[in-house]
Write an enzyme that holds these catalytic residues in place. Structure first.
Site, PDB file in Angstrom:
ATOM      1  N   TYR A  16      -5.064   1.267   9.447  1.00  0.00           N
ATOM      2  CA  TYR A  16      -5.067   1.964   8.168  1.00  0.00           C
ATOM      3  C   TYR A  16      -5.102   3.456   8.463  1.00  0.00           C
ATOM      4  CZ  TYR A  16      -5.969  -2.544   5.990  1.00  0.00           C
ATOM      5  OH  TYR A  16      -5.863  -3.845   5.580  1.00  0.00           O
TER       6      TYR A  16
ATOM      7  N   ASN B  96       5.540  -5.154   6.622  1.00  0.00           N
ATOM      8  CA  ASN B  96       4.466  -4.599   7.448  1.00  0.00           C
ATOM      9  C   ASN B  96       3.383  -5.643   7.709  1.00  0.00           C
ATOM     10  OD1 ASN B  96       3.411  -4.626   4.859  1.00  0.00           O
ATOM     11  ND2 ASN B  96       2.476  -2.595   4.983  1.00  0.00           N
TER      12      ASN B  96
ATOM     13  N   ARG C 203       4.650 -17.026  11.739  1.00  0.00           N
ATOM     14  CA  ARG C 203       4.162 -18.277  11.161  1.00  0.00           C
ATOM     15  C   ARG C 203       4.821 -18.566   9.815  1.00  0.00           C
ATOM     16  NH1 ARG C 203      -0.933 -16.532  13.181  1.00  0.00           N
ATOM     17  NH2 ARG C 203      -1.469 -15.703  11.123  1.00  0.00           N
TER      18      ARG C 203
ATOM     19  N   VAL D 235       0.838  -1.199   0.000  1.00  0.00           N
ATOM     20  CA  VAL D 235       0.000   0.000   0.000  1.00  0.00           C
ATOM     21  C   VAL D 235       0.877   1.256   0.000  1.00  0.00           C
ATOM     22  CG1 VAL D 235      -2.123   1.023   0.894  1.00  0.00           C
ATOM     23  CG2 VAL D 235      -1.713  -1.405   1.270  1.00  0.00           C
TER      24      VAL D 235
ATOM     25  N   LYS E 198       3.842 -18.996   1.254  1.00  0.00           N
ATOM     26  CA  LYS E 198       3.302 -20.239   1.802  1.00  0.00           C
ATOM     27  C   LYS E 198       3.815 -21.461   1.040  1.00  0.00           C
ATOM     28  CE  LYS E 198      -0.879 -18.008   3.549  1.00  0.00           C
ATOM     29  NZ  LYS E 198      -2.368 -17.958   3.494  1.00  0.00           N
TER      30      LYS E 198
ATOM     31  N   LEU F 108       6.472 -13.726  -5.049  1.00  0.00           N
ATOM     32  CA  LEU F 108       6.732 -14.915  -4.249  1.00  0.00           C
ATOM     33  C   LEU F 108       5.509 -15.243  -3.395  1.00  0.00           C
ATOM     34  CD1 LEU F 108      10.338 -14.089  -2.917  1.00  0.00           C
ATOM     35  CD2 LEU F 108       9.747 -15.628  -4.817  1.00  0.00           C
ATOM     36  N   ASP F 109       5.109 -16.494  -3.403  1.00  0.00           N
ATOM     37  CA  ASP F 109       4.062 -16.992  -2.509  1.00  0.00           C
ATOM     38  C   ASP F 109       4.763 -17.622  -1.312  1.00  0.00           C
ATOM     39  OD1 ASP F 109       2.061 -18.246  -1.142  1.00  0.00           O
ATOM     40  OD2 ASP F 109       1.222 -19.306  -2.870  1.00  0.00           O
TER      41      ASP F 109
ATOM     42  N   ASP G   6      -0.227   7.493   6.799  1.00  0.00           N
ATOM     43  CA  ASP G   6       0.624   6.563   6.051  1.00  0.00           C
ATOM     44  C   ASP G   6       1.929   7.230   5.626  1.00  0.00           C
ATOM     45  OD1 ASP G   6      -0.437   3.911   5.716  1.00  0.00           O
ATOM     46  OD2 ASP G   6      -2.074   4.768   4.576  1.00  0.00           O
TER      47      ASP G   6
END
Length: 387
Positions: free
Chosen positions: A137, A94, A102, A13, A73, A70-71, A169
């Site tokens: 936000y 962030n 995790r 963002v 997971k 990139l994933d 922001d």
């Protein structure tokens, strides 16, 4: 300025990308890690471009970066990110603390990959407080910092309202860039990396309360919070014959020059003015007198008189007129460029100038995974060299 510094940027963002773009402008290599397919949501902020993934705000906050999708997971993609972190000076994300842990990219895990890594966590709230796990936000931070209470105090409309800008922001982004630069200086001096936390709530609280905490700073408070000059309803651009002008009679000297120019110098000698000044409440009288006199001339006529009399003033412009501002045109602040995917666009140039560093060509904002193949090839070459 920052040539040779590599930043692996897992932010999205505005907050994080705004910070790393300032560092890319200074010459750092910023590798933007994005989700495969959709990429960073900032890509879709803005309209009217041929490719919806290359929105106008993406062009503004991600220029000069490289992109790899990139994933995290997926085992293979997570391994690529670990390799990138091992080559980096800075890793900036962030993602909320529990979620990044995790995924296996908490500070201790990244420090094991690169002992001197500067690990920057852009958070909504400080991680040792009760809001640590909350999402944040810009609107949320504006509300939490009482920013939404300011306009009601100016115009009397009791409804809380947001400041019409992604100001929280962007301010947090500036704090983030400053934090990275400070950590880089520390690393150059000591060889030590470190963990850095940049919380939006605390950053924007610092920004807003610099003036608005005022007499509530003292213990016990000598008065309420809120800077009266900023909250004065009469403190508005003043009407002219053809528009509006901002005028700042900030010092006694400029106030006297302005009142003399307006033919109102006698106001400064009235008992009402002296009594109000003794209580620090004289500015509404000044503002009211200015507003009474300024409709007599056009904006251009007033600006010429103000410049000749060294009175701070500027025309109150509409957003669509800013790109034609003669000063910004003369200084080359907007540069028209041709993006290979978007076409012609006007790009803001870095506002700070460094005498020891000539202006550099700014790279374009990347496509999703636009540099993925090249970055993977570089990592492969590194593996072969080490072998």
């Amino acid at each position: 300025m920052l040539s040779g510094i590599r930043i692996v940027d897992l932010t999205t963002v505005i907050f994080g990308p705004y910070a790393t773009q300032m560092l890319a402008d200074l010459g750092a290599e910023v590798i933007k890690v994005e989700t495969p397919g959709l990429g960073d949501v900032s890509r879709y902020l803005g309209s009217g471009v041929p490719d919806p993934t290359m929105g106008s705000i993406h062009l503004t906050v991600n220029r000069g970066k490289r992109s790899i999708a990139l994933d995290l997971k997926q085992k293979e993609d997570a391994a690529v990110l670990r390799e990138l972190i091992a080559t980096a000076d800075v890793f900036f994300h962030n993602i909320r603390g529990k979620a990044i842990a995790r995924l296996g990219f908490d500070y201790e895990s990244c420090k094991a990959l690169k002992n001197d890594i500067i690990y920057v966590h852009g958070t909504g709230f400080g991680q040792d407080g009760p809001y640590a796990d909350l999402q944040a936000y810009d609107d949320v931070i504006q509300a939490a910092t009482a920013t939404t209470s300011l306009l009601p105090r100016v115009d009397g409309d009791p409804r809380p309202r947001y400041f019409p800008s992604l100001i929280a922001d962007k301010i947090a982004g500036q704090f983030g860039a400053q934090a990275i630069l400070a950590a880089l200086v520390h690393k150059l001096r000591t060889g030590e990396g470190q963990q850095v936390e940049v919380p939006m709530f605390e950053c924007f609280t610092s920004f807003m309360l610099t003036e608005h905490l005022r007499d509530a700073t003292l213990a016990p408070p000598l008065g309420p919070a809120g800077y009266p000059r900023q909250l004065d309803p009469a403190r508005q651009p003043f009407p002219t014959a053809d528009g509006y002008v901002a005028i700042v009679p900030y010092t006694p000297e400029s106030t006297l020059r302005l009142m003399t120019l307006l033919g109102s110098a006698e106001l400064l000698e009235t008992p009402d003015y002296e009594a109000a000044k003794a209580k620090g409440e004289h500015m509404p009288l000044i503002y009211s007198e200015i507003a009474r006199k300024t409709p007599a001339k056009t904006t251009a006529e007033w600006l010429a008189l103000f410049a000749a009399n060294d009175i701070p003033a500027m025309a109150a412009r509409d957003l669509d007129a800013i790109k034609d501002d003669p000063h910004l045109v003369a200084t080359g602040y907007f540069r028209r460029r041709d993006h290979p995917d978007v076409g012609a666009f006007d790009e803001m140039q870095p506002p700070v100038r460094y005498g020891a560093a000539p202006p550099r060509d700014l790279g374009f904002a990347p496509r999703i995974d636009g540099d993925g193949e090249a970055i993977r090839a570089e990592l492969e070459a590194g593996r072969r060299k080490r072998a």
